[in-house]
Every structure is written in structure tokens, then in C-alpha cells.
Design an enzyme around this catalytic site. Structure first.
Site, short mmCIF file in Angstrom:
data_model
loop_
_atom_site.label_atom_id
_atom_site.label_comp_id
_atom_site.label_asym_id
_atom_site.label_seq_id
_atom_site.Cartn_x
_atom_site.Cartn_y
_atom_site.Cartn_z
N CYS A 253 0.88 -1.15 0.23
CA CYS A 253 0.26 0.06 0.03
C CYS A 253 0.81 1.26 -0.09
CB CYS A 253 -0.97 0.00 1.29
SG CYS A 253 -2.06 -1.36 1.20
N ARG B 40 3.78 -0.42 -4.81
CA ARG B 40 3.62 -0.73 -3.53
C ARG B 40 2.19 -1.55 -3.36
NH1 ARG B 40 6.71 1.60 0.41
NH2 ARG B 40 5.51 1.01 1.78
N TRP C 184 -2.64 -2.85 -1.82
CA TRP C 184 -2.25 -4.16 -1.91
C TRP C 184 -3.05 -4.92 -0.67
CZ3 TRP C 184 -0.37 -8.45 0.61
CH2 TRP C 184 0.04 -9.58 0.34
N ASN D 286 -1.43 2.61 5.72
CA ASN D 286 -0.51 1.35 4.95
C ASN D 286 -0.11 0.64 6.52
OD1 ASN D 286 1.54 -0.17 3.99
ND2 ASN D 286 2.76 1.39 4.27
N GLY D 287 -0.43 -0.94 6.20
CA GLY D 287 -0.07 -1.54 7.38
C GLY D 287 -1.26 -2.14 7.59
N GLU E 104 17.52 -17.63 -8.21
CA GLU E 104 17.07 -16.46 -8.70
C GLU E 104 16.52 -16.31 -10.18
OE1 GLU E 104 16.18 -13.79 -7.08
OE2 GLU E 104 16.15 -12.15 -8.48
N LYS F 202 12.67 -15.31 -11.14
CA LYS F 202 12.35 -14.13 -12.04
C LYS F 202 11.23 -14.77 -13.12
CE LYS F 202 13.37 -11.04 -10.48
NZ LYS F 202 14.01 -11.18 -9.39
N GLU G 136 7.71 -15.04 -11.49
CA GLU G 136 6.94 -13.87 -10.68
C GLU G 136 6.43 -13.18 -11.87
OE1 GLU G 136 8.94 -11.51 -7.92
OE2 GLU G 136 10.83 -11.55 -9.09
N HIS H 193 17.69 -37.81 -8.74
CA HIS H 193 16.90 -38.05 -7.56
C HIS H 193 15.17 -37.89 -7.38
CE1 HIS H 193 20.64 -39.50 -5.96
NE2 HIS H 193 21.33 -38.23 -6.27
N LYS I 202 5.85 -4.52 -4.23
CA LYS I 202 7.11 -4.29 -4.24
C LYS I 202 7.82 -4.30 -2.46
CE LYS I 202 11.40 -3.14 -5.94
NZ LYS I 202 12.02 -4.30 -6.73
#
Ligand code: M6R
Length: 607
Positions: free
Chosen positions: A2, A27, A74, A100-101, A480, A484, A487, A503, A602
Site C-alpha cells: 500500500c 507498492r 495491496w 498502510n500496514g 533467482e 524471475k 513472478e 533423485h 514491491k
């Protein structure tokens, strides 16, 4: 998670709020809204979807007035919908709040407030703040916000306005970022400097439990018991153009192209008299010499940077190093002694899990060093020392340049520990530093011609799954690379140690199954080639990141993406670049929004 903005001044607030929200959209982007006061009421417009939906809904004659607040969300509590979008208002609609929170005790508070006759219109935790402030309001908004804040448990960055106190915005925070600044046109508040940098470069980073009262010509600051104080001003010297795409189609590509600069800036000033210098560590060489265990904690990409660093610290300093996902570390009982060093890695510096792990580690007596990209962020403030990666603002949700900044910073730390422990000689260190610096040019070289990457990306058309495999640092790099791809393109991708294929994962292989391999020249190159041959025999299509000049790789790989020859220790820095570009090309071809992938934000400020 947010983003909040607020403005009160001598011009209309609307466009300032909408511009700020566009910059904060990284955000969270499932809904957005603004509230602006006119002479008699607070006008609220909220929309589901990205900020652009809100922008196109706000007509020329809507929301006129010089004082307003805005929010891009968000969702945590309450589905993404118009009724759950912020701003939220009190019963009388005379108070509006953006938040926000997470207010953890919102259910108890809501029950009490409903018992006192308040009617709720959303499923959010935030709405309790509007009603708590309404309940406490006796003609002084600051007092009412202070009273509400004292009842809320959790994290909050709050901006509040009240029609009975025109032109005023009251702000407070706990564990959620808030910056304020006074510009020529008025006073600004936001979750991130980027939303107000056009107006002023002198900002105040509000601390937990502090309050700010904004009016068009001034911002006053108060501590938790109401004493006024003069805040510390932070001058921002980075360029405004970080908020622009600068001719690139998306922020992700722009940020990938910034990586050579990030390497150079992160290394600048780190070698003095042939020694690695990291003054921010705030430990003497003698104290560093006592370090006998290192924990690196982080989430997502930051965790992956830690996986790479583990290899280097153990190789060069011979200190046992563990890398842990922050959300697990905090709930275990890790072995921490006074000689344990904890390194917390976080681009945003506000990831809730990483912060909680830092606090936990400090309580247990560890020295914690933060590696972050954000000045004055909670990770920076709560660590014993902080190393800033020099990535500058990263806007694309998928981390790229900040990852390179983290890996380079951690590589320097590994070299320093190697020196302190007497395991690296001066000439070795000098040589390593010089080769590390060379990776900037090597990345530039990779970025000059991406045709092989784009060609390989076409192979992913219609694919739903992929494996990334490598050995040693190649394996760490694959984690990584796979993140990428998943996502931003939503293709399922997993990374494995190449030797683990037989295995289990090899059972997945069928004709055409894509395997991305980091198969650069390294001590385990031959073993990796054997693993690739085993996979190819079972139908896999191999896309290999390989060392320039390696012809042998063509025997097993269907697509080869060459990178310049580099010492294996630094290969993750260069090999990550084609993996980032590959993921982006695949995502673009699939029509995905590479900068704002679905369901992500983010900064992850919730557990
Ligand atoms: O800000 P942080 O580095 O603490 O964030 C950690 C992760 O949330 C982050 O790396 C995430 O995995 C990114 N989307 C990766 O691209």
C-alpha cells in the site's frame, strides 16, 4: 504494501495526489482512491484496479480543493473491491483516513465500536481507525489521532483529514514508512520519497509513534506525548528520473540496464590502501576476527543473494555460514552467540519478516548488519550497521539491479572477512577486487546483444513449466533465475542442484520440457554437462548459459546464451543478467505486465 499520499496547499490537491499514487503504485495496485475536502464535505472517489482506473474516473470538476489524501492498495483484510478501497471515512463522513500496514486488533476494536453505534461499510482493518478517531474527536484532530493510535496494535502509516479542521492533515506511523516535505505549493506526505521528490529534496523521515500536523505553510512535529520537536532533515541527492522509464518500455528493462552503474557505484571507495573498507560494519578488525558463524537472512531475491554469499564467505573466510528465509529464522531457535554475525538483506528495508528476524537476533545478542537499498528504512535504523546498495530507487516489482547491488556488497563482505581471518592475501584481494570491478563491463557487453536470449525466450511459448539447474554457484544463480520467470511470466519454474535431477525431478521430463542450465566454466563444469546429457536423453530442451568460446556445450544444449569468461565466484553477477532478460522476454511475449505482476507488491510489510 500500500502507498499513501497527502497534500495540503495553495493549489488543487487532486493532480498532486494522482501523480503521487502513480509513483507509489509499485507498492500495491489492486485498488486506489483519493479524498479531497471542499468547503462543506470530503469528496471520496475509489476504484478497483490500477491507479489508471482511478485517474480515468476522476473528472475535471471532481474533487476540487487544496487538501487531500490518497491510497493505492495491496489487499490484506477484505478483497480488492471498491468498498474496501481507501480512503475510509467515519460514520458522519467528516473524517477520512488512508492507511498502510495492518491493525492486528481490528476485530476487537470493531466489536467495541459497533457496540457504541458505529456502522462499518467495509471489511478492512483500516476502517476502525476512522471510527476510533471519530469517537475520540473533541475538536482537535491531533489529539483524536493520538488517542486512536494508542488503541491500535500492529503496523500503520496513517494520514487523516477532518472537515472541521480545513487544510489540515495529521500523520503518524508505526513500523510503516512515512516521509514528509514542505514544497513551494504546500506540504506533502507519502510512503516513499519518490512521490514528493518533484516538490522538495529536503524530507523528514517520520519515526515510530511520532506525529506530524500538516497545513499549507508548515509541518509541525510532535513526539508520542505531545512535545513539539525539530525534526532531522534528510537531503535527497538522487535524480528525479528514477521515476521515469527513460525511453525503455518498462522499468524492469531500464533497471536491468542500470546494473553496470550499480556495480561501479557499489564498489566506489571500497578499496583503500589495497584493503577492503566497509566502515559501516562498526566492528573493529579484532572483533570481526572473532566472528565464527554468519547467518544471512532475507526473503525472495534477497535470500538468493545470501545463497551466493554463503559460497563466497565459506570459500574465502572459512566461516560457517547459514542462509535462512527470514520468515523461518524468526520462528526457529537458531544458535546465536556473541560471536555470531547476522546479515539482514532487504532491498526495501521494510520487509516485515526480515525486520522481525533482525529484532529477534538482536535480542539473542547477535550483531546485526543490514544490507538495504533504502535510506533511513526500518532495516537501516534497526541494524547495528548498514551497508547501502547503490541501486537507487527500484520500481519494477521484480528485483534486478538491487539484487546485483546486494551480491556485490556481500561479495565485498566475504572478501573483508577473508582478509580479517588471514585467509586471503593482499595480492589475492587486489586481484579479486579488480575482477569484481570488471563485471560492470561484462554486463555492458551482455546487454549489447540480446538476440540469443530473445530467440530462447520464444521457446517458452505455450510452456507451463520449466526447471533451472546448475551446480555450486550455478545452483544459487538458478534460484533467482527461476523466481524471475515465475513472478513475471507466471510459468511455473523450479531450481535444482543439477546433481539432484536423478533423485526425483528427472521424472518430470518429457519431450520438449524446458531446462535452463547455468553451465559456465567452473570446477564442476563436466559434471553439469553430464547432468544435462541425462536430461537431454529424456527429451528435455536445454537452454544453457555458457562461457564464451565453449563449443562443447552445443552437443547438449538446444539454445546457448554466451556470457564472457569470468571467475566462477563472480559468475552469478554476470549470469543473472541473461536470466533476468530471458524472464522478461518470455513475460512480454505472454502479454504480462512485467513491472506490476499480479498478486505481488514491491514491499511486503505483512507477515
Ligand atoms: O525488499 P526485500 O528485499 O526485503 O524484499 C524481499 C522479497 O519480497 C523480494 O525480493 C521479492 O521476492 C521480489 N519480488 C523479487 O523479485
Amino acid at each position: 504494501m500500500c502507498g499513501i499520499v497527502g497534500f495540503t496547499g495553495h493549489v488543487d490537491a487532486k493532480d498532486i495526489l494522482l501523480d503521487g499514487l502513480k509513483r507509489l503504485e509499485y507498492r500495491g495496485y489492486d485498488s486506489a482512491g483519493i479524498a479531497v475536502e471542499d468547503d462543506s464535505r470530503i469528496n471520496v472517489i475509489r476504484r478497483v484496479g490500477k491507479v489508471s482506473e482511478l485517474v480515468s474516473s476522476v473528472g475535471e470538476n471532481d474533487c476540487l480543493g487544496g487538501c487531500g489524501i490518497g491510497h493505492t492498495r495491496w489487499a490484506t483484510h477484505g478483497a480488492p473491491s471498491e468498498r474496501n478501497a481507501h480512503p475510509h471515512t467515519s460514520c458522519a463522513e467528516d473524517i477520512a483516513v488512508v492507511h498502510n500496514g495492518i491493525i492486528e486488533n481490528y476485530l476487537e476494536l470493531r466489536e467495541v465500536l459497533e457496540g457504541r453505534g458505529h456502522t462499518f461499510t467495509s471489511d478492512t482493518d483500516t476502517e476502525v481507525a476512522a471510527h476510533l478517531i471519530e469517537e475520540a474527536y473533541k475538536g482537535d484532530l491531533l489529539d483524536a489521532v493520538r488517542s486512536a493510535a494508542s488503541q491500535m496494535i500492529g503496523a500503520y502509516g496513517l494520514a487523516v483529514m477532518c472537515i472541521h479542521e480545513p487544510g489540515k492533515i495529521v500523520v503518524t506511523r508505526k513500523d510503516s514508512p512515512i516521509v514528509l516535505g514542505q514544497g513551494e505549493k504546500g506540504a506533502y506526505v507519502a510512503s516513499d520519497i519518490i512521490a514528493l521528490i518533484d516538490a522538495t529534496r529536503d524530507v523528514v523521515v517520520l519515526e515510530d509513534n511520532e506525529f506530524a500536523v500538516m497545513t499549507p505553510d508548515s509541518i509541525e512535529y510532535y513526539d508520542r506525548i505531545g512535545n513539539a520537536f525539530e525534526p532531522e532533515i534528510t537531503h535527497i541527492d538522487w535524480d528525479v528520473d528514477v521515476a521515469e522509464k527513460g525511453g525503455y518500455p518498462d522499468f524492469m528493462l531500464k533497471e536491468i540496464h542500470e546494473q553496470p552503474r550499480v556495480v561501479r557505484d557499489t564498489l566506489a571507495g571500497r578499496m583503500s590502501g589495497n584493503e577492503i573498507v566497509i566502515d559501516e560494519l562498526t566492528l573493529s578488525r579484532k572483533e570481526l576476527n572473532y566472528v565464527d558463524r554468519v547467518y544471512i537472512i532475507g526473503c525472495g531475491t534477497s535470500y538468493h543473494a545470501g545463497l551466493i554469499a554463503k559460497n563466497l564467505i565459506e570459500a574465502w573466510a572459512r566461516i560457517p555460514t547459514e542462509v535462512e528465509v527470514a520468515s523461518e529464522f524468526r520462528y526457529r531457535n537458531p544458535i546465536i552467540t556473541p560471536t555470531t554475525m547476522v546479515v539482514a538483506v532487504s532491498q526495501s528495508g521494510e520487509t516485515a519478516d526480515t525486520l522481525a528476524a533482525i529484532r529477534d537476533a538482536r535480542v539473542k545478542g547477535a550483531k546485526v548488519f543490514g544490507i538495504t537499498n533504502v535510506l533511513g528504512s526500518p532495516v537501516a535504523r534497526e541494524s547495528d550497521g548498514v551497508i547501502y546498495t547503490k541501486a537507487n530507487k527500484e520500481i519494477a516489482v521484480a528485483s534486478t539491479k538491487s539484487f546485483i547491488g546486494q551480491v556485490v556488497s556481500l561479495t565485498l563482505l566475504a572478501m573483508l572477512l577473508g582478509r580479517v581471518k588471514g585467509k586471503l592475501t593482499l595480492p589475492q584481494t587486489r586481484m579479486l577486487f579488480s575482477e569484481l570491478a570488471d563485471t560492470a563491463e561484462q554486463i555492458e557487453y551482455i546487454l549489447q546483444d540480446t538476440s540469443a536470449i530473445d530467440e530462447a525466450a520464444k521457446y517458452f511459448e505455450g510452456r507451463t513449466s520449466a526447471l533451472y539447474i546448475g551446480r555450486g554457484l550455478g545452483e544459487a544463480t538458478c534460484y533467482e533465475g527461476a523466481l524471475k520467470l515465475k513472478e513475471i511470466s507466471y510459468i511455473h519454474a523450479e531450481a535444482y542442484a543439477a546433481g539432484e535431477m536423478k533423485h526425483g525431478p528427472i521424472a518430470l521430463l518429457e519431450d520438449g520440457f524446458p531446462i535452463v542450465a547455468v553451465a559456465t566454466k567452473s570446477p564442476t563444469y563436466d559434471k553439469t554437462i553430464s547432468n544435462l546429457a541425462e536430461s537431454k536423453t529424456r527429451g528435455a530442451t536445454i537452454i544453457a548459459i555458457a562461457t564464451e568460446g565453449d563449443e562443447e556445450i552445443k552437443k547438449v544444449a538446444d539454445y546457448v546464451i554466451y556470457i564472457p569468461r569470468v571467475r566462477d565466484s563472480f559468475m552469478p553477477i554476470t549470469a543473472s543478467v541473461p536470466l533476468q532478460l530471458l524472464a522478461r522476454s518470455v513475460a512480454v511475449a505472454r502479454g504480462c505486465d512485467v513491472d506490476q505482476p499480479r498478486n505481488l507488491a514491491k514491499s511486503v510489510t505483512v507477515e
